[in-house]
Write a protein that holds these residues in place. Structure first.
Motif, PDB file in Angstrom:
ATOM      1  N   PRO A  37      -6.080  10.065   1.033  1.00 53.35           N
ATOM      2  CA  PRO A  37      -5.775   9.108  -0.042  1.00 53.35           C
ATOM      3  C   PRO A  37      -4.561   9.550  -0.846  1.00 53.35           C
ATOM      4  CG  PRO A  37      -7.702  10.406  -0.592  1.00 53.35           C
ATOM      5  CD  PRO A  37      -7.325  10.777   0.814  1.00 53.35           C
ATOM      6  N   ILE A  38      -3.774   8.588  -1.264  1.00 52.11           N
ATOM      7  CA  ILE A  38      -2.615   8.838  -2.117  1.00 52.11           C
ATOM      8  C   ILE A  38      -3.004   8.444  -3.537  1.00 52.11           C
ATOM      9  CG2 ILE A  38      -0.248   8.169  -2.641  1.00 52.11           C
ATOM     10  CD1 ILE A  38       0.171   7.669   0.314  1.00 52.11           C
ATOM     11  N   PRO A  39      -2.931   9.372  -4.501  1.00 53.96           N
ATOM     12  CA  PRO A  39      -3.329   9.035  -5.872  1.00 53.96           C
ATOM     13  C   PRO A  39      -2.348   8.060  -6.520  1.00 53.96           C
ATOM     14  CG  PRO A  39      -2.392  11.231  -5.795  1.00 53.96           C
ATOM     15  CD  PRO A  39      -2.490  10.750  -4.373  1.00 53.96           C
ATOM     16  N   ARG A  77       3.057   7.283 -13.032  1.00 51.53           N
ATOM     17  CA  ARG A  77       2.827   6.560 -11.785  1.00 51.53           C
ATOM     18  C   ARG A  77       3.385   7.358 -10.613  1.00 51.53           C
ATOM     19  NH1 ARG A  77       1.848   0.918 -11.434  1.00 51.53           N
ATOM     20  NH2 ARG A  77       1.813   1.518  -9.261  1.00 51.53           N
ATOM     21  N   ASN A  78       2.648   7.392  -9.523  1.00 54.75           N
ATOM     22  CA  ASN A  78       3.113   8.048  -8.316  1.00 54.75           C
ATOM     23  C   ASN A  78       4.175   7.161  -7.675  1.00 54.75           C
ATOM     24  OD1 ASN A  78       3.463   9.309  -5.871  1.00 54.75           O
ATOM     25  ND2 ASN A  78       1.280   9.490  -5.422  1.00 54.75           N
ATOM     26  N   PRO A  79       5.423   7.632  -7.540  1.00 52.39           N
ATOM     27  CA  PRO A  79       6.484   6.776  -6.993  1.00 52.39           C
ATOM     28  C   PRO A  79       6.203   6.320  -5.563  1.00 52.39           C
ATOM     29  CG  PRO A  79       7.364   8.922  -7.665  1.00 52.39           C
ATOM     30  CD  PRO A  79       5.916   8.933  -7.935  1.00 52.39           C
ATOM     31  N   GLU A  80       5.556   7.163  -4.775  1.00 49.42           N
ATOM     32  CA  GLU A  80       5.228   6.784  -3.396  1.00 49.42           C
ATOM     33  C   GLU A  80       4.210   5.647  -3.369  1.00 49.42           C
ATOM     34  OE1 GLU A  80       3.762   8.930   0.742  1.00 49.42           O
ATOM     35  OE2 GLU A  80       3.410   9.931  -1.160  1.00 49.42           O
ATOM     36  N   ALA A  81       3.170   5.758  -4.192  1.00 48.51           N
ATOM     37  CA  ALA A  81       2.154   4.710  -4.255  1.00 48.51           C
ATOM     38  C   ALA A  81       2.732   3.413  -4.812  1.00 48.51           C
ATOM     39  CB  ALA A  81       0.974   5.171  -5.114  1.00 48.51           C
ATOM     40  N   LYS A  82       3.624   3.525  -5.780  1.00 44.34           N
ATOM     41  CA  LYS A  82       4.241   2.335  -6.369  1.00 44.34           C
ATOM     42  C   LYS A  82       5.082   1.587  -5.329  1.00 44.34           C
ATOM     43  CE  LYS A  82       7.177   1.028 -10.257  1.00 44.34           C
ATOM     44  NZ  LYS A  82       7.955   1.518 -11.400  1.00 44.34           N
ATOM     45  N   THR A  83       5.872   2.329  -4.568  1.00 45.65           N
ATOM     46  CA  THR A  83       6.724   1.707  -3.541  1.00 45.65           C
ATOM     47  C   THR A  83       5.886   1.036  -2.464  1.00 45.65           C
ATOM     48  OG1 THR A  83       8.410   3.386  -3.937  1.00 45.65           O
ATOM     49  CG2 THR A  83       8.568   2.151  -1.886  1.00 45.65           C
ATOM     50  N   VAL A  84       4.854   1.734  -1.991  1.00 50.06           N
ATOM     51  CA  VAL A  84       4.003   1.179  -0.929  1.00 50.06           C
ATOM     52  C   VAL A  84       3.276  -0.063  -1.419  1.00 50.06           C
ATOM     53  CG1 VAL A  84       1.964   1.637   0.483  1.00 50.06           C
ATOM     54  CG2 VAL A  84       3.750   3.347   0.301  1.00 50.06           C
ATOM     55  N   SER A  85       2.754  -0.045  -2.640  1.00 46.20           N
ATOM     56  CA  SER A  85       2.025  -1.210  -3.146  1.00 46.20           C
ATOM     57  C   SER A  85       2.948  -2.407  -3.339  1.00 46.20           C
ATOM     58  CB  SER A  85       1.291  -0.877  -4.437  1.00 46.20           C
ATOM     59  OG  SER A  85       2.205  -0.516  -5.442  1.00 46.20           O
ATOM     60  N   LEU A  86       4.185  -2.169  -3.791  1.00 46.22           N
ATOM     61  CA  LEU A  86       5.138  -3.277  -3.932  1.00 46.22           C
ATOM     62  C   LEU A  86       5.487  -3.893  -2.577  1.00 46.22           C
ATOM     63  CD1 LEU A  86       7.573  -1.908  -6.644  1.00 46.22           C
ATOM     64  CD2 LEU A  86       6.038  -3.850  -6.845  1.00 46.22           C
ATOM     65  N   ILE A  87       5.716  -3.056  -1.580  1.00 43.80           N
ATOM     66  CA  ILE A  87       6.045  -3.565  -0.245  1.00 43.80           C
ATOM     67  C   ILE A  87       4.864  -4.321   0.343  1.00 43.80           C
ATOM     68  CG2 ILE A  87       6.574  -2.868   2.125  1.00 43.80           C
ATOM     69  CD1 ILE A  87       8.230  -0.567   0.897  1.00 43.80           C
ATOM     70  N   ALA A  88       3.655  -3.762   0.227  1.00 43.18           N
ATOM     71  CA  ALA A  88       2.471  -4.411   0.792  1.00 43.18           C
ATOM     72  C   ALA A  88       2.186  -5.748   0.117  1.00 43.18           C
ATOM     73  CB  ALA A  88       1.266  -3.487   0.665  1.00 43.18           C
ATOM     74  N   LYS A 104      -5.991  -1.758  -4.129  1.00 43.21           N
ATOM     75  CA  LYS A 104      -7.059  -0.923  -4.669  1.00 43.21           C
ATOM     76  C   LYS A 104      -6.945   0.527  -4.246  1.00 43.21           C
ATOM     77  CE  LYS A 104     -10.347  -4.559  -5.381  1.00 43.21           C
ATOM     78  NZ  LYS A 104     -11.733  -4.954  -5.314  1.00 43.21           N
ATOM     79  N   SER A 105      -6.477   0.781  -3.035  1.00 40.68           N
ATOM     80  CA  SER A 105      -6.313   2.167  -2.596  1.00 40.68           C
ATOM     81  C   SER A 105      -5.237   2.234  -1.523  1.00 40.68           C
ATOM     82  CB  SER A 105      -7.623   2.734  -2.052  1.00 40.68           C
ATOM     83  OG  SER A 105      -7.987   2.082  -0.860  1.00 40.68           O
ATOM     84  N   ILE A 106      -4.595   3.390  -1.454  1.00 42.44           N
ATOM     85  CA  ILE A 106      -3.548   3.632  -0.463  1.00 42.44           C
ATOM     86  C   ILE A 106      -3.861   4.958   0.210  1.00 42.44           C
ATOM     87  CG2 ILE A 106      -1.089   4.018  -0.091  1.00 42.44           C
ATOM     88  CD1 ILE A 106      -0.577   2.431  -2.647  1.00 42.44           C
ATOM     89  N   SER A 107      -3.818   4.970   1.523  1.00 41.60           N
ATOM     90  CA  SER A 107      -4.065   6.191   2.295  1.00 41.60           C
ATOM     91  C   SER A 107      -2.980   6.359   3.326  1.00 41.60           C
ATOM     92  CB  SER A 107      -5.420   6.131   2.986  1.00 41.60           C
ATOM     93  OG  SER A 107      -6.451   6.022   2.049  1.00 41.60           O
ATOM     94  N   LYS A 108      -2.712   7.622   3.674  1.00 41.98           N
ATOM     95  CA  LYS A 108      -1.763   7.871   4.747  1.00 41.98           C
ATOM     96  C   LYS A 108      -2.445   8.726   5.801  1.00 41.98           C
ATOM     97  CE  LYS A 108       0.570  11.818   2.612  1.00 41.98           C
ATOM     98  NZ  LYS A 108       1.861  12.322   2.170  1.00 41.98           N
ATOM     99  N   LYS A 109      -1.985   8.592   7.035  1.00 41.02           N
ATOM    100  CA  LYS A 109      -2.588   9.306   8.140  1.00 41.02           C
ATOM    101  C   LYS A 109      -2.165  10.774   8.087  1.00 41.02           C
ATOM    102  CE  LYS A 109      -3.842   8.514  12.836  1.00 41.02           C
ATOM    103  NZ  LYS A 109      -3.828   7.560  13.907  1.00 41.02           N
ATOM    104  N   ARG A 110      -3.139  11.644   8.279  1.00 39.92           N
ATOM    105  CA  ARG A 110      -2.838  13.080   8.279  1.00 39.92           C
ATOM    106  C   ARG A 110      -2.109  13.453   9.554  1.00 39.92           C
ATOM    107  NH1 ARG A 110      -8.466  15.383   5.857  1.00 39.92           N
ATOM    108  NH2 ARG A 110      -8.115  14.571   3.785  1.00 39.92           N
ATOM    109  N   LYS A 111      -1.244  14.432   9.453  1.00 48.26           N
ATOM    110  CA  LYS A 111      -0.464  14.869  10.609  1.00 48.26           C
ATOM    111  C   LYS A 111      -1.176  15.933  11.386  1.00 48.26           C
ATOM    112  CE  LYS A 111       3.844  13.753   8.431  1.00 48.26           C
ATOM    113  NZ  LYS A 111       5.101  14.186   7.972  1.00 48.26           N
TER     114      LYS A 111
END
Length: 111
Positions: A37-39, A77-88, A104-111
């Motif tokens: 999860p991305i906070p 605000r987490n800039p990564e979460a903000k960018t992803v939510s705006l694009i989505a 409501k939530s953003i997650s990224k795949k673990r490497k």
């Protein structure tokens, strides 16, 4: 006859249903362990603490200068979460310009 069976059904059917539900939740947990999860908010830069604290307490105090406040945590605000939510949300809106979406939530795949 069908409602009698549902009402007074055997315990074996209930235990089989519970067992299948338990195996589904185990599969879901193993799949969710692949995602991190991305906070939405992260800790703010310590250099900004003083300015943010002064502004926040001034706004909170209002017309009561004798009041005291303690600022415990400052987040931004987490800039990564903000960018992803705006694009989505933009992609989901598509041709429906009057629509509104909540991420409501953003997650990224673990490497």
């Amino acid at each position: 006859m069908g409602w009698f069976k549902r009402l007074f059904g055997s315990k074996q059917e209930d235990s089989e249903t519970a067992l299948s539900n338990r195996s589904e939740s185990v599969a879901t947990n193993s799949a969710s362990s692949e995602w991190e999860p991305i906070p939405a908010y992260i800790d703010a830069d310590p250099a900004d603490y003083e300015l943010v604290s002064v502004i926040a307490t001034a706004i909170a105090a209002g017309d009561q200068p004798d009041s005291e406040f303690v600022v415990k945590n400052i987040y931004q605000r987490n800039p990564e979460a903000k960018t992803v939510s705006l694009i989505a949300a933009s992609l989901a809106a598509g041709a429906h310009e009057d629509s509104q979406f909540v991420v409501k939530s953003i997650s990224k795949k673990r490497k």
